[in-house]
Design a protein around this motif. Structure first.
Motif, PDB file in Angstrom:
ATOM      1  N   LYS A 241      54.390  76.118  54.804  1.00 52.22           N
ATOM      2  CA  LYS A 241      53.463  75.175  54.127  1.00 52.22           C
ATOM      3  C   LYS A 241      53.098  73.928  54.909  1.00 52.22           C
ATOM      4  O   LYS A 241      54.298  73.374  55.662  1.00 52.22           O
ATOM      5  CB  LYS A 241      54.034  74.761  52.697  1.00 52.22           C
ATOM      6  N   ASN A 242      52.089  73.394  54.692  1.00 51.33           N
ATOM      7  CA  ASN A 242      51.809  71.977  55.257  1.00 51.33           C
ATOM      8  C   ASN A 242      51.960  71.130  54.204  1.00 51.33           C
ATOM      9  O   ASN A 242      51.219  71.157  53.241  1.00 51.33           O
ATOM     10  CB  ASN A 242      50.392  71.875  55.890  1.00 51.33           C
ATOM     11  N   ILE A 243      52.837  70.208  54.184  1.00 55.40           N
ATOM     12  CA  ILE A 243      53.226  69.054  53.349  1.00 55.40           C
ATOM     13  C   ILE A 243      52.553  67.685  53.806  1.00 55.40           C
ATOM     14  O   ILE A 243      52.859  67.433  55.204  1.00 55.40           O
ATOM     15  CB  ILE A 243      54.663  68.790  53.307  1.00 55.40           C
ATOM     16  N   LEU A 244      51.844  66.946  53.092  1.00 57.17           N
ATOM     17  CA  LEU A 244      51.312  65.610  53.757  1.00 57.17           C
ATOM     18  C   LEU A 244      51.462  64.492  52.772  1.00 57.17           C
ATOM     19  O   LEU A 244      51.246  64.776  51.714  1.00 57.17           O
ATOM     20  CB  LEU A 244      49.661  65.913  54.242  1.00 57.17           C
ATOM     21  N   THR A 245      51.968  63.425  53.421  1.00 54.41           N
ATOM     22  CA  THR A 245      52.341  62.377  52.607  1.00 54.41           C
ATOM     23  C   THR A 245      51.634  61.079  53.180  1.00 54.41           C
ATOM     24  O   THR A 245      51.608  61.003  54.468  1.00 54.41           O
ATOM     25  CB  THR A 245      53.827  62.009  52.683  1.00 54.41           C
ATOM     26  N   GLY A 246      50.950  60.414  52.104  1.00 53.10           N
ATOM     27  CA  GLY A 246      50.100  59.082  52.883  1.00 53.10           C
ATOM     28  C   GLY A 246      50.593  57.960  52.221  1.00 53.10           C
ATOM     29  O   GLY A 246      51.204  58.052  51.131  1.00 53.10           O
ATOM     30  N   VAL A 247      50.776  56.914  53.077  1.00 61.40           N
ATOM     31  CA  VAL A 247      51.122  55.694  52.254  1.00 61.40           C
ATOM     32  C   VAL A 247      50.578  54.536  52.851  1.00 61.40           C
ATOM     33  O   VAL A 247      50.053  54.307  53.881  1.00 61.40           O
ATOM     34  CB  VAL A 247      52.836  55.247  52.528  1.00 61.40           C
TER      35      VAL A 247
END
Ligand code: TRP
Length: 338
Positions: A5-11
């Protein structure tokens, strides 16, 4: 759960994070990313600096916040050789994708988005016109966020509750585009909310938040951290008076940082009238310093050697960019019929 899976976190680089942000959001995000990579997933971790300019117009402040955020994630254990760690503004394809998404984003979605609605509510409370001080960046920010997500064929977006709606908007826009072209051009993302994550109370008992001025600082010196911890609200009961630990603020904050054995020890001491407030504050202080001590050193190192971080971010952008380029090409081919 994360394999393949592709997991994406933005901050968003806004505000100087405090202990509550660190324990409640930053550390869990880093751990989740590392876990995802260990399970064979791909983890994207980026700094949403274009999102930040909607609210912050002082370049010196923006730059400082960006540096702090980058260093905090590295200090907290983000491994840039495993996670793709980059700055949004280093991936220009995100902005081109945003423009294409606009054509499929009903204006009504933006009217309903929480961030915009909260700003309107605030204006109404202050007796100002609805859109006072609201720029197009804030109004359209869910579309830019959708581009952040969709550019990377993201499967899972770990977010706090307040961001779930924005991930759903990304999903809806992607669904509309796929339906129109009768093709799976964009992957539909899912929000992932971790309900076990701690909500850390502040030193006055309300949720720890900079706007309440009730924070325990992160990566400050020992003295500043001690001062905040010793200001935690208590009552005038004597140390030897047996107390129910539940509801005692120091104990409540301790919950988010102590091991089960440490928590038991504090709880027993309070119940048996063996621990006074001064002692439990020292226990909390020790736990906080143990938790952040090593990370604080790393943080100070990176802040003082930011060129190294800059290099890591550039490398991260270089590694991350091709995937966004591919998505953009796919979209351009479809919308322009090429
Ligand atoms: N809007 C998010 C916040 O305010 C930050 C963000 C921007 C984001 N783009 C994202 C989060 C993409 C997850 C995915 O916290």
């Amino acid at each position: 759960m994360f394999a393949g899976k592709n997991i994406l976190t933005g901050v968003k680089p806004t505000g100087t994070p405090h202990l509550g942000n660190y324990l409640g959001a930053i550390k869990p995000a880093i751990e989740l990313g590392n876990e995802a990579v260990a399970q064979g997933g791909k983890h994207y971790m980026f700094i949403a600096d274009y999102h930040a300019i909607n609210a912050e117009k002082d370049p010196a402040v923006l730059n400082q916040k960006m540096k702090e955020i980058a260093c905090i994630y590295l200090a907290g254990g983000l491994d840039p050789s495993k996670s793709l760690f980059y700055r949004q503004s280093d991936i220009p394809e995100i902005l081109e994708i945003t423009t294409i998404l606009y054509a499929y984003t009903p204006k009504g979605f933006m009217n309903k988005a929480h961030a915009y609605k909260a700003a309107v509510d605030k204006n109404r409370m202050a007796g100002k016109p609805d859109d006072d001080g609201i720029n197009m960046g804030l109004y359209t920010y869910p579309t830019l966020m959708a581009a952040d997500i969709l550019a990377y064929d993201t499967d899972i977006v770990p977010v706090g509750r307040d961001q779930v709606q924005h991930v759903e908007i990304a999903r809806d826009i992607a669904g509309a585009i796929n339906a129109h072209y009768q093709k799976e051009l964009l992957r539909l993302p899912d929000a992932y909310v971790d309900d076990h994550v701690a909500v850390v109370p502040g030193i006055d008992g309300r949720k720890m938040s900079k706007s309440y001025g009730n924070v325990i600082p992160l990566f400050a010196d020992d003295k500043a951290i001690k001062k905040a911890i010793f200001s935690i609200k208590t009552d005038s009961r004597l140390p030897e008076e047996p107390k129910d630990p539940e509801g005692i603020l120091v104990y409540e904050i301790y919950k988010s940082i102590a091991t089960p054995a440490q928590l038991q020890e504090m709880g027993d001491g309070l119940r048996q009238g063996k621990l006074g407030y001064g002692q439990i504050k020292n226990m909390l202080l020790d736990a906080v310093l143990a938790e952040i001590g090593a990370a604080r050193e790393k943080y100070n190192y990176y802040m003082a050697h930011f060129a190294e971080v800059e290099a890591l971010l550039s490398e991260g952008a270089e590694k991350a960019r091709p995937a966004a380029q591919k998505t953009l090409q796919r979209l351009k081919d479809a919308v322009f019929g090429r």
